[in-house]
Design an enzyme around this catalytic site. Structure first.
Site, short mmCIF file in Angstrom:
data_model
loop_
_atom_site.label_atom_id
_atom_site.label_comp_id
_atom_site.label_asym_id
_atom_site.label_seq_id
_atom_site.Cartn_x
_atom_site.Cartn_y
_atom_site.Cartn_z
N GLU A 1 4.66 -5.24 7.35
CA GLU A 1 4.17 -3.81 7.96
C GLU A 1 4.46 -3.67 9.35
O GLU A 1 4.55 -2.55 10.02
CB GLU A 1 2.45 -3.94 8.01
N GLU B 1 -0.53 -9.19 -0.26
CA GLU B 1 -1.88 -9.45 -0.19
C GLU B 1 -2.77 -9.34 -1.19
O GLU B 1 -3.81 -10.57 -1.64
CB GLU B 1 -2.45 -8.33 1.01
N GLY C 1 0.71 -4.75 1.05
CA GLY C 1 -0.39 -5.02 0.22
C GLY C 1 -0.18 -5.68 -1.00
O GLY C 1 -0.97 -6.37 -1.65
N ALA D 1 0.75 -1.37 0.01
CA ALA D 1 0.09 -0.06 0.11
C ALA D 1 0.86 1.24 -0.08
O ALA D 1 1.96 1.16 0.61
CB ALA D 1 -0.89 0.03 1.23
#
Ligand code: CAA
Length: 303
Positions: free
Chosen positions: A176, A156, A153, A109
């Site tokens: 993260e 993911e 992300g 992200a």
């Protein structure tokens, strides 16, 4: 309404301008999303992704934000959802391939976008929730071809795909924890289901990366390849094979396998049997079995 616009609205885009322009109402901490549609109602003009149809029945989406290693900003995810929705409703697309560059599938992200977010804005604006459209709205199979970084992300996103292929040197991970946070787009759930609790805990608590070779060994990836070129060739080949089958059977197959992630064995087997029974009502089941008996190639009607 353009099908992509319909999904965009569902995923939080509030208004479709009369000049065929989508704009998103967002708090000032999030970047403004503007996706333009051609005046003839054709493909939207994307800024952060590329959309192609490289083989019959195969739609390809290439993440294309090279300067930020394909970091998954809100505008990029919005475009991705639009493109997926477009392929979902396209009668000529049967299977979708999602990839990045040789260097990065996606480095996570967008940290710079997230840095100033507050709890209340993330919570009340359901930050990251629209990523779930990738798995809930998409009925056609999605193959992820991962080379380079697939972190946070990005990892993911790859885990959301129905089939994951990668290079042996791909760099997966959920780092993260190093940023003072945790996975937020399903990593703690999907990675744990894929590799088991012990490995997932180690990976998420330490933020350590794992290679594409390990991803294949642990069952995260279906296959890993020695080069980027081989990865892309084999991913396209698989997509083309899937696109050559009955769309009805393919959608049903995806649905029943996905149910195995949510249901206990007894309910899952029951669900599978119901869908199996239902397929006796499809024309393609008759076409497929008749073609086998007559030693002919099945000509699917997708009905
Ligand atoms: N967000 C925003 N920008 C990013 C980014 C990210 N996740 N990852 C890389 N970039 C940017 C860098 O800031 C840099 O931009 P500038 O040139 O403007 O400085 C550019 O991409 C190139 O990156 P590097 O110079 O760092 O490249 P590198 O080859 O030295 O390192 C890397 C590559 C190891 C992937 C490193 O960029 C990195 O660690 N990135 C962050 C990975 C990460 O922590 N991802 C998790 C994000 S949080 C998340 O995803 C939450 C969630 O669950 C949804």
């Amino acid at each position: 309404m353009h099908p992509a616009a319909r999904l965009a609205l569902r995923s939080g885009l509030r208004s479709v301008g009369t000049t065929a322009q989508l704009s998103r109402f967002q708090p000032s901490t999030l970047p403004r999303v503007v996706v333009r549609f051609s005046s003839t109602g054709g493909n939207p003009q994307y800024e952060f992704i590329q959309v192609t149809e490289p083989r019959p029945g195969v739609g390809q989406i290439t993440l294309n934000r090279p300067k930020a290693l394909n970091a998954l900003s809100t505008p990029l995810i919005t475009e991705l959802n639009l493109a997926l929705s477009s392929f979902q409703s396209s009668p000529t697309t049967s299977c979708i391939l999602l990839t990045g560059s040789e260097k990065a599938f996606a480095a996570g992200a967008d940290i710079k976008e997230m840095a100033p977010l507050t709890f209340s804005s993330a919570y009340t604006n359901s930050f990251i929730e629209s990523w779930s459209n990738l798995t809930t709205a998409l009925k056609k199979p999605l193959i992820a071809a991962v080379s380079g970084h697939a972190l946070g992300g990005g990892c993911e996103l790859a885990l959301m795909a129905d089939i994951l292929y990668c290079t042996k040197t791909a760099n997966f991970g959920q780092p993260e924890i190093k940023l003072g946070t945790i996975p937020g787009a399903g990593g703690s759930q999907r990675l744990t289901r894929a590799v088991g609790k012990a490995k997932a805990m180690e990976l998420i608590l330490t933020g350590k990366s794992f290679s594409g070779e390990e991803a294949e060994k642990w069952g995260v990836a279906a296959r890993s390849y020695g080069s980027y070129e081989e990865l892309m060739e084999q991913a396209l080949k698989t997509a083309e094979v899937i696109a050559g089958y009955s769309k009805v059977a393919v959608q049903a197959a995806k649905e029943v396998v996905n149910k195995s992630q949510d249901l206990g064995l007894r309910d899952g087997v029951e669900f599978e049997r119901r869908v199996f029974h239902a397929l006796f009502g499809s024309e393609d089941q008759k076409i497929g079995m008749k073609a086998f008996a007559e030693k002919k190639k099945a000509e699917w009607k997708h009905q």
